[in-house]
Design a protein around this motif. Structure first.
Motif, PDB file in Angstrom:
ATOM      1  N   TYR A  36      -2.727  11.192  -9.922  1.00  0.00           N
ATOM      2  CA  TYR A  36      -2.599   9.727  -9.950  1.00  0.00           C
ATOM      3  C   TYR A  36      -3.047   9.243  -8.591  1.00  0.00           C
ATOM      4  O   TYR A  36      -3.307  10.042  -7.689  1.00  0.00           O
ATOM      5  CB  TYR A  36      -1.152   9.308 -10.273  1.00  0.00           C
ATOM      6  N   THR A  96      -2.748   6.199  -5.232  1.00  0.00           N
ATOM      7  CA  THR A  96      -1.817   5.281  -4.580  1.00  0.00           C
ATOM      8  C   THR A  96      -2.593   4.011  -4.255  1.00  0.00           C
ATOM      9  O   THR A  96      -3.801   4.052  -4.025  1.00  0.00           O
ATOM     10  CB  THR A  96      -1.207   5.857  -3.286  1.00  0.00           C
ATOM     11  N   THR A 127       0.868  -1.181   0.000  1.00  0.00           N
ATOM     12  CA  THR A 127       0.000   0.000   0.000  1.00  0.00           C
ATOM     13  C   THR A 127       0.904   1.230   0.000  1.00  0.00           C
ATOM     14  O   THR A 127       1.972   1.236   0.586  1.00  0.00           O
ATOM     15  CB  THR A 127      -1.002   0.027   1.173  1.00  0.00           C
ATOM     16  N   GLY A 128       0.475   2.249  -0.711  1.00  0.00           N
ATOM     17  CA  GLY A 128       1.275   3.463  -0.839  1.00  0.00           C
ATOM     18  C   GLY A 128       1.987   3.569  -2.175  1.00  0.00           C
ATOM     19  O   GLY A 128       2.468   4.648  -2.536  1.00  0.00           O
ATOM     20  N   VAL A 129       2.054   2.481  -2.928  1.00  0.00           N
ATOM     21  CA  VAL A 129       2.681   2.511  -4.259  1.00  0.00           C
ATOM     22  C   VAL A 129       1.844   3.395  -5.191  1.00  0.00           C
ATOM     23  O   VAL A 129       0.622   3.243  -5.241  1.00  0.00           O
ATOM     24  CB  VAL A 129       2.776   1.076  -4.831  1.00  0.00           C
ATOM     25  N   PRO A 130       2.467   4.327  -5.933  1.00  0.00           N
ATOM     26  CA  PRO A 130       1.719   5.124  -6.916  1.00  0.00           C
ATOM     27  C   PRO A 130       1.091   4.212  -7.968  1.00  0.00           C
ATOM     28  O   PRO A 130       1.684   3.196  -8.339  1.00  0.00           O
ATOM     29  CB  PRO A 130       2.807   6.004  -7.558  1.00  0.00           C
TER      30      PRO A 130
END
Lengths: 133, 133, 133, 133
Positions: free
Chosen positions: C90, C92, C40-43
């Motif tokens: 974008y 996340t 979690t947190g990945v663009p």
């Protein structure tokens, strides 16, 4: 390795045209990116002990990164659920629930870089708040 | 929101003295910190399919961050175990097993910032490899 | 170390009363927790190349963890913004935008454990979907 | 939502054959995987204030996850560098530098699951230390 020599050895890898201001900005920005991607996803509640523990852990660990003068972290308790005895009732830390301010100092330059949710952009913006030389 | 206006709105938060070079460095550095702290800890093996998938996922996701022109990720297979049928035999991704190069462009300035393990420092150094204006 | 002996050595640390079903559930659950907190947190954007790359990287890396038979990851493109040329547009990756199914096999037991957003709970629930022996 | 009803709603997603022991193991294992993948990579030094802050943050946040009775985290200071004034001299948190013990309780069952580096396996092993019913 001596402080002097470790710093010097590292500096050799940098483009020679880089100014002290640019270097301070660089060092601060790394830590903003690091905090967001290391800590979002951590379970959280509005309990002040929990909030304080997370703010403190982020601050003290991230101040270890090179050329950090200060890291300030403020988690916005108002945006976080109060955990109850219910098993599925708590929040996770998001970029939008924290405000982070990192001050990096390199040579005579000092950069303060900040992460803050900007409602008008619907984005957790990272920006250079102030640079002085 | 229009591209023009989103960029402009964000720019207002930046210190007015910030140059295009400084801004490009800032945007690149965020992504170096982000990659390290988002992806270290991922299980990995020297299987080329696994290595390729991780390199590709880091590249394509991190290029979404603002003002990125290119993100290049090279995982050093030679430093990674070959996974076998044994259940406890694989590695995890470390800063020292990858080399990352991020090129950010803002206005007329372009900064290439790099993360690379430097044996003499025993550190995964992040540095500004080149800035042009 | 031989496969046989590594497994045996590890098994010695487990409570002797643990059944094969319990062990399969244990191994599957670790991977659910791991996926959520690693990724979690990945663009992310709704671009199919980006979505595919992330799904593939999660699958192939997490299948390296012990006793995994299969890891399936489905990112829900409909809940993700289409990235445009705008710099701040974008998403996340969140627990709620993915559905993850992990099948672990230990001895003769097989456990399928799942993570899925449950609107009625407002929670990304991890649950044991099926265990067979 | 009432505690009773949230738990019940969640329980409906679980395979009906799952025992209370199995459920306690499941809930504990998720948290082991979560801790490893959320917190490895955090900068650390042997300074007792830093070590204590990280241990406390992991404990208090991870105890928020469902059915956790206790989370104990012990970082092994002896394996961590003493940070000095040098900019590149600190460590990052690894699975091998911490020992984690999670106790989960579901119904009448209680499971204690543990992560600990096992030198003979060269692996940070997660195992079920004890289950009682």
């Amino acid at each position: 390795m001596e402080k002097e020599s470790a710093s010097k050895k590292a500096d050799e890898y940098f483009d020679k045209s880089v100014s002290e201001r640019e270097r301070a900005i660089f060092e601060g920005a790394i830590t903003l990116g690091a905090i967001y991607h290391q800590f979002t996803g951590v379970p959280i509640s509005s309990d002040p002990r929990v909030v304080k523990a997370v703010e403190q852990a982020i601050k003290l660990t991230m101040e270890l990164q090179p050329y950090k003068e200060e890291v300030e972290v403020k988690i916005n308790k108002d945006q976080i659920k109060e955990a109850t005895e219910e098993p599925y009732n708590y929040d996770t830390l998001k970029g939008s629930t924290m405000e982070v301010r990192v001050t990096a100092k390199y040579g005579n330059a000092r950069a303060t870089v900040t992460m803050k949710h900007i409602p008008g952009l619907n984005y957790d913006l990272m920006f250079i708040e102030r640079v002085t030389m």
